[in-house]
Design a protein around this motif. Structure first.
Motif, mmCIF file in Angstrom:
data_model
loop_
_atom_site.group_PDB
_atom_site.id
_atom_site.type_symbol
_atom_site.label_atom_id
_atom_site.label_comp_id
_atom_site.label_asym_id
_atom_site.label_seq_id
_atom_site.Cartn_x
_atom_site.Cartn_y
_atom_site.Cartn_z
ATOM 1 N N THR A 1 0.824 -1.203 0.000
ATOM 2 C CA THR A 1 0.000 0.000 0.000
ATOM 3 C C THR A 1 0.862 1.260 0.000
ATOM 4 O O THR A 1 1.746 1.429 0.832
ATOM 5 N N ALA A 12 -1.203 -2.582 -8.494
ATOM 6 C CA ALA A 12 -2.252 -1.566 -8.391
ATOM 7 C C ALA A 12 -3.398 -2.037 -7.500
ATOM 8 O O ALA A 12 -3.916 -1.273 -6.673
ATOM 9 N N ALA A 65 -0.621 0.028 -4.575
ATOM 10 C CA ALA A 65 0.593 0.751 -4.962
ATOM 11 C C ALA A 65 0.279 1.864 -5.949
ATOM 12 O O ALA A 65 -0.745 1.844 -6.644
ATOM 13 N N GLN A 66 1.203 2.827 -6.028
ATOM 14 C CA GLN A 66 1.122 3.899 -7.017
ATOM 15 C C GLN A 66 2.038 3.488 -8.168
ATOM 16 O O GLN A 66 3.254 3.476 -8.025
ATOM 17 N N ALA A 77 -7.726 -0.877 -9.976
ATOM 18 C CA ALA A 77 -7.245 -0.393 -8.688
ATOM 19 C C ALA A 77 -8.387 0.225 -7.881
ATOM 20 O O ALA A 77 -8.491 0.008 -6.664
ATOM 21 N N GLY A 120 -4.793 2.320 -4.762
ATOM 22 C CA GLY A 120 -3.808 2.204 -5.830
ATOM 23 C C GLY A 120 -4.159 3.078 -7.020
ATOM 24 O O GLY A 120 -5.308 3.482 -7.204
#
Length: 276
Positions: free
Chosen positions: A19, A41, A45-46, A68, A75
């Protein structure tokens, strides 16, 4: 935002929690790269994906962003047009990731090509293109992202290699196999060199994965392949994404310079007769 400089404790998330981390996936608009991006995603996550086709990339980013959003973990996915064989393009990708997400925690160096060319007719241009994309492109992407990965204090580099070259061979792919084996040779030295900066370097070696490229091999090839894979199916792009997620996790902090085969047991049988 990236977690660069502010590591998360295990108590703040579950196993393999990604995350909020910043992830770059080269060649992330289709095939295995897209599967890797999707897994990260959905995990919150970015993600920044790269590709050479701007239209395809924008559509991929939209679709992945929707995945996402459905996952509901915060994400996101953005796209930047880039060709990994260019040092300038690699640097632009790194700069864009830092601009968007505050840093880079994970680089999935996935971009690669596998054009068929029998040895007897393989040209110098064929060799140069595969080497430039699969080997040089990997090294350029890593070099461009190194400052941000070091600043992250949990930098992770995950290469997409292959069973072809390091373990197996296939007619028409001698140049491809050589490039994938070369990635592993590079990985081992990079893992030693970057360890003092807290950066790990590992590789996933996919077997036959259900992608657009494999579909082009035709139904007969796919059926014959599934028949000799012990689990009797092709792998999914998410199978490779999950392996990459492991290498990117805090739980894998003590794993570096390693190659993980993800092939449903394809390389194990001594002969087709061993597969029921």
């Amino acid at each position: 935002m990236a977690v660069s400089g502010t590591p998360t404790t295990h108590e703040e998330g579950g196993m393999f929690d990604v995350t909020g981390i910043s992830v770059v996936v080269t060649g992330g608009t289709r095939g295995i790269g897209r599967g890797i991006a999707a897994v990260f995603a959905r995990g919150g996550a970015q993600v920044l994906v790269t590709g050479r086709d701007a239209e395809r990339g924008k559509l991929a980013a939209e679709d992945l962003s929707a995945l996402a959003e459905q996952a509901g973990r915060g994400g996101s996915v953005a796209f930047v047009e880039a060709d990994v064989v260019s040092a300038g393009a690699a640097e632009e990708v790194a700069e864009r990731a830092v601009e968007l997400h505050g840093g880079i925690d994970v680089l999935c160096a996935n971009a690669g090509i596998f054009p068929e060319a029998p040895l007897a007719t393989m040209t110098e241009a064929d060799m140069d293109l595969v080497w430039a994309t699969n080997v040089k492109g990997t090294m350029l992407a890593v070099r461009a992202c190194l400052p941000a990965l070091a600043a992250s204090r949990r930098g992770r580099i995950v290469l997409t290699s292959s069973i072809t070259g390091p373990i197996t061979g296939f007619p028409g792919w001698a140049h491809y196999g050589a490039s994938k084996a070369a990635q592993l040779g590079w990985m081992r030295t990079a893992a030693v060199e970057l360890a003092p900066q807290g950066i790990t370097v590992n590789a996933v070696l996919p077997g036959n994965i259900a992608t657009e490229g494999l579909a082009a091999m035709g139904p007969d090839y796919i059926a014959a392949t599934e028949a000799v894979i012990p689990v009797h199916r092709l792998g999914s792009v998410e199978d490779i994404g999950s392996a990459a997620l492991f290498f990117a996790s805090r739980e894998a902090a003590y794993v570096t310079g390693q190659a993980l085969v993800v092939d449903g047991g394809q390389v194990l049988p001594e002969s087709p007769a061993a597969v029921a």
